[in-house]
Design a protein around this motif. Structure first.
Motif, PDB file in Angstrom:
ATOM      1  N   LEU A   1       0.844  -1.186   0.000  1.00  0.00           N
ATOM      2  CA  LEU A   1       0.000   0.000   0.000  1.00  0.00           C
ATOM      3  C   LEU A   1       0.882   1.241   0.000  1.00  0.00           C
ATOM      4  CD1 LEU A   1      -2.905   1.188   0.332  1.00  0.00           C
ATOM      5  CD2 LEU A   1      -2.439   1.186   2.798  1.00  0.00           C
ATOM      6  N   LEU A   2       0.580   2.194  -0.897  1.00  0.00           N
ATOM      7  CA  LEU A   2       1.311   3.455  -0.943  1.00  0.00           C
ATOM      8  C   LEU A   2       0.527   4.591  -0.293  1.00  0.00           C
ATOM      9  CD1 LEU A   2       2.703   3.353  -4.593  1.00  0.00           C
ATOM     10  CD2 LEU A   2       3.929   2.828  -2.467  1.00  0.00           C
ATOM     11  N   ALA A   3      -0.790   4.624  -0.535  1.00  0.00           N
ATOM     12  CA  ALA A   3      -1.585   5.747  -0.025  1.00  0.00           C
ATOM     13  C   ALA A   3      -3.036   5.341   0.157  1.00  0.00           C
ATOM     14  CB  ALA A   3      -1.512   6.924  -0.993  1.00  0.00           C
ATOM     15  N   VAL A   4      -3.668   5.980   1.139  1.00  0.00           N
ATOM     16  CA  VAL A   4      -5.109   5.912   1.345  1.00  0.00           C
ATOM     17  C   VAL A   4      -5.585   7.357   1.302  1.00  0.00           C
ATOM     18  CG1 VAL A   4      -6.981   5.329   2.928  1.00  0.00           C
ATOM     19  CG2 VAL A   4      -4.983   3.849   2.777  1.00  0.00           C
ATOM     20  N   ASP A   5      -6.578   7.638   0.472  1.00  0.00           N
ATOM     21  CA  ASP A   5      -7.061   9.008   0.301  1.00  0.00           C
ATOM     22  C   ASP A   5      -8.560   9.056   0.567  1.00  0.00           C
ATOM     23  OD1 ASP A   5      -7.273  11.703  -0.376  1.00  0.00           O
ATOM     24  OD2 ASP A   5      -6.874  11.402  -2.511  1.00  0.00           O
ATOM     25  N   TRP A   6      -8.949   9.866   1.554  1.00  0.00           N
ATOM     26  CA  TRP A   6     -10.363  10.138   1.795  1.00  0.00           C
ATOM     27  C   TRP A   6     -10.714  11.287   0.857  1.00  0.00           C
ATOM     28  CZ3 TRP A   6     -12.938  14.505   3.889  1.00  0.00           C
ATOM     29  CH2 TRP A   6     -14.297  14.291   4.156  1.00  0.00           C
ATOM     30  N   ALA A   7     -11.578  11.011  -0.111  1.00  0.00           N
ATOM     31  CA  ALA A   7     -11.846  11.981  -1.168  1.00  0.00           C
ATOM     32  C   ALA A   7     -13.331  11.988  -1.519  1.00  0.00           C
ATOM     33  CB  ALA A   7     -11.005  11.653  -2.397  1.00  0.00           C
ATOM     34  N   PRO A   8     -14.154  12.579  -0.644  1.00  0.00           N
ATOM     35  CA  PRO A   8     -15.582  12.620  -0.956  1.00  0.00           C
ATOM     36  C   PRO A   8     -15.855  13.436  -2.210  1.00  0.00           C
ATOM     37  CG  PRO A   8     -15.095  14.021   0.916  1.00  0.00           C
ATOM     38  CD  PRO A   8     -13.831  13.294   0.579  1.00  0.00           C
ATOM     39  N   SER A   9     -16.929  13.090  -2.858  1.00  0.00           N
ATOM     40  CA  SER A   9     -17.327  13.744  -4.103  1.00  0.00           C
ATOM     41  C   SER A   9     -18.757  14.245  -3.962  1.00  0.00           C
ATOM     42  CB  SER A   9     -17.242  12.726  -5.244  1.00  0.00           C
ATOM     43  OG  SER A   9     -17.975  13.142  -6.362  1.00  0.00           O
ATOM     44  N   ALA A  10     -19.015  15.436  -4.467  1.00  0.00           N
ATOM     45  CA  ALA A  10     -20.373  15.984  -4.407  1.00  0.00           C
ATOM     46  C   ALA A  10     -21.361  15.056  -5.123  1.00  0.00           C
ATOM     47  CB  ALA A  10     -20.396  17.379  -5.029  1.00  0.00           C
ATOM     48  N   LYS A  11     -20.917  14.421  -6.198  1.00  0.00           N
ATOM     49  CA  LYS A  11     -21.789  13.537  -6.974  1.00  0.00           C
ATOM     50  C   LYS A  11     -21.921  12.143  -6.361  1.00  0.00           C
ATOM     51  CE  LYS A  11     -20.657  15.540 -11.466  1.00  0.00           C
ATOM     52  NZ  LYS A  11     -19.994  15.267 -12.750  1.00  0.00           N
ATOM     53  N   GLU A  12     -20.829  11.628  -5.773  1.00  0.00           N
ATOM     54  CA  GLU A  12     -20.793  10.228  -5.352  1.00  0.00           C
ATOM     55  C   GLU A  12     -20.729  10.021  -3.844  1.00  0.00           C
ATOM     56  OE1 GLU A  12     -17.320   9.176  -7.662  1.00  0.00           O
ATOM     57  OE2 GLU A  12     -18.602   8.222  -9.147  1.00  0.00           O
TER      58      GLU A  12
ATOM     59  N   GLU B   1      -6.148  13.381   2.454  1.00  0.00           N
ATOM     60  CA  GLU B   1      -7.520  13.862   2.326  1.00  0.00           C
ATOM     61  C   GLU B   1      -7.535  14.787   1.123  1.00  0.00           C
ATOM     62  OE1 GLU B   1      -8.928  15.484   6.051  1.00  0.00           O
ATOM     63  OE2 GLU B   1      -8.662  13.549   7.072  1.00  0.00           O
ATOM     64  N   HIS B   2      -8.323  14.420   0.119  1.00  0.00           N
ATOM     65  CA  HIS B   2      -8.380  15.157  -1.143  1.00  0.00           C
ATOM     66  C   HIS B   2      -6.998  15.234  -1.807  1.00  0.00           C
ATOM     67  CE1 HIS B   2     -12.494  16.347  -0.263  1.00  0.00           C
ATOM     68  NE2 HIS B   2     -12.086  16.671   0.935  1.00  0.00           N
ATOM     69  N   GLY B   3      -6.205  14.186  -1.629  1.00  0.00           N
ATOM     70  CA  GLY B   3      -4.897  14.136  -2.253  1.00  0.00           C
ATOM     71  C   GLY B   3      -3.812  14.866  -1.490  1.00  0.00           C
ATOM     72  N   LYS B   4      -4.098  15.389  -0.311  1.00  0.00           N
ATOM     73  CA  LYS B   4      -3.119  16.135   0.465  1.00  0.00           C
ATOM     74  C   LYS B   4      -2.969  15.524   1.855  1.00  0.00           C
ATOM     75  CE  LYS B   4      -4.474  20.599  -1.496  1.00  0.00           C
ATOM     76  NZ  LYS B   4      -5.040  21.906  -1.164  1.00  0.00           N
ATOM     77  N   VAL B   5      -1.774  15.636   2.423  1.00  0.00           N
ATOM     78  CA  VAL B   5      -1.568  15.232   3.802  1.00  0.00           C
ATOM     79  C   VAL B   5      -2.274  16.281   4.662  1.00  0.00           C
ATOM     80  CG1 VAL B   5       0.124  14.885   5.636  1.00  0.00           C
ATOM     81  CG2 VAL B   5       0.629  14.110   3.295  1.00  0.00           C
ATOM     82  N   PRO B   6      -3.227  15.869   5.507  1.00  0.00           N
ATOM     83  CA  PRO B   6      -3.975  16.850   6.297  1.00  0.00           C
ATOM     84  C   PRO B   6      -3.130  17.461   7.406  1.00  0.00           C
ATOM     85  CG  PRO B   6      -4.623  14.647   6.920  1.00  0.00           C
ATOM     86  CD  PRO B   6      -3.658  14.498   5.759  1.00  0.00           C
ATOM     87  N   ALA B   7      -3.495  18.660   7.816  1.00  0.00           N
ATOM     88  CA  ALA B   7      -2.850  19.289   8.975  1.00  0.00           C
ATOM     89  C   ALA B   7      -3.209  18.466  10.198  1.00  0.00           C
ATOM     90  CB  ALA B   7      -3.341  20.716   9.136  1.00  0.00           C
ATOM     91  N   PRO B   8      -2.337  18.450  11.199  1.00  0.00           N
ATOM     92  CA  PRO B   8      -2.666  17.711  12.423  1.00  0.00           C
ATOM     93  C   PRO B   8      -4.006  18.194  13.002  1.00  0.00           C
ATOM     94  CG  PRO B   8      -0.387  18.425  12.467  1.00  0.00           C
ATOM     95  CD  PRO B   8      -1.023  19.071  11.272  1.00  0.00           C
ATOM     96  N   GLU B   9      -4.790  17.267  13.510  1.00  0.00           N
ATOM     97  CA  GLU B   9      -6.108  17.595  14.080  1.00  0.00           C
ATOM     98  C   GLU B   9      -5.938  18.657  15.157  1.00  0.00           C
ATOM     99  OE1 GLU B   9     -10.084  17.551  14.000  1.00  0.00           O
ATOM    100  OE2 GLU B   9      -8.826  16.341  12.718  1.00  0.00           O
ATOM    101  N   GLY B  10      -6.768  19.701  15.075  1.00  0.00           N
ATOM    102  CA  GLY B  10      -6.721  20.785  16.058  1.00  0.00           C
ATOM    103  C   GLY B  10      -5.753  21.891  15.683  1.00  0.00           C
ATOM    104  N   ALA B  11      -4.944  21.682  14.633  1.00  0.00           N
ATOM    105  CA  ALA B  11      -3.995  22.717  14.212  1.00  0.00           C
ATOM    106  C   ALA B  11      -4.737  23.834  13.500  1.00  0.00           C
ATOM    107  CB  ALA B  11      -2.937  22.119  13.287  1.00  0.00           C
ATOM    108  N   ALA B  12      -4.234  25.005  13.642  1.00  0.00           N
ATOM    109  CA  ALA B  12      -4.856  26.172  12.997  1.00  0.00           C
ATOM    110  C   ALA B  12      -4.499  26.247  11.551  1.00  0.00           C
ATOM    111  CB  ALA B  12      -4.451  27.447  13.721  1.00  0.00           C
TER     112      ALA B  12
END
Length: 162
Positions: free
Chosen positions: A73-84, A151-162
């Protein structure tokens, strides 16, 4: 909270899986679908009772007519779509395709027009930004020998980070 209320709040994401395949120059294999206006990687939706890895192997066999070994496994991406709705996408390492395996590729003619190995610099010009980011992050994860969560192809900021 009643069980059915709890069940209603649970996510039911669509899942898809694909593989990154490389040539000797380190370029990534991309396919040109006949039903989209941008290029994709080999892969598709996970079917009921199927693991993401099993779906990846099946989709590669269906789309390219080959059954290479699919690696880690290289990546897991959470990528919701307005259509799907909610989607979780898995990218696996297909490794470097041998000349023999490359010569055996037969595209699924009702879905794919062509394929090409693209350098990193050429990927964003052929596909949508979210997929380009996902591929780039997965290529980096391959170089670092560590999977990445996106998330959406990007590494998300740490939870709670500004």
């Amino acid at each position: 909270m009643a069980a059915n209320e709890h069940e209603a709040k649970m996510a039911h994401p669509r899942m898809a899986a694909g593989a990154l395949f490389f040539d000797a120059a380190g370029r990534v294999l991309m396919v040109e679908p006949s039903y989209k206006d941008y290029w994709e990687i080999p892969g598709g939706y996970v079917e009921t009772g199927e693991s993401p890895l099993q779906a990846c192997v099946r989709e590669v066999r269906e789309e390219l007519g080959i059954t290479p070994s699919i690696g880690r496994l290289l990546a897991v991406d959470w990528a919701p779509s307005a259509k799907e709705g909610d989607k979780v996408l898995y990218l696996f390492d297909g490794g470097q395709l041998s000349d023999q395996m490359h010569s055996q590729i037969v595209l699924q003619s009702d879905e794919l027009r062509s394929y090409e190995f693209l350098a990193r610099s050429g990927i964003s010009g052929r596909t949508i930004p979210r997929l380009a980011r996902r591929i780039e992050a997965a290529m980096e994860a391959r170089d670092q020998v560590a999977p990445v969560y996106l998330e959406h192809g990007k590494v998300p900021a740490p939870e709670g980070a500004a």
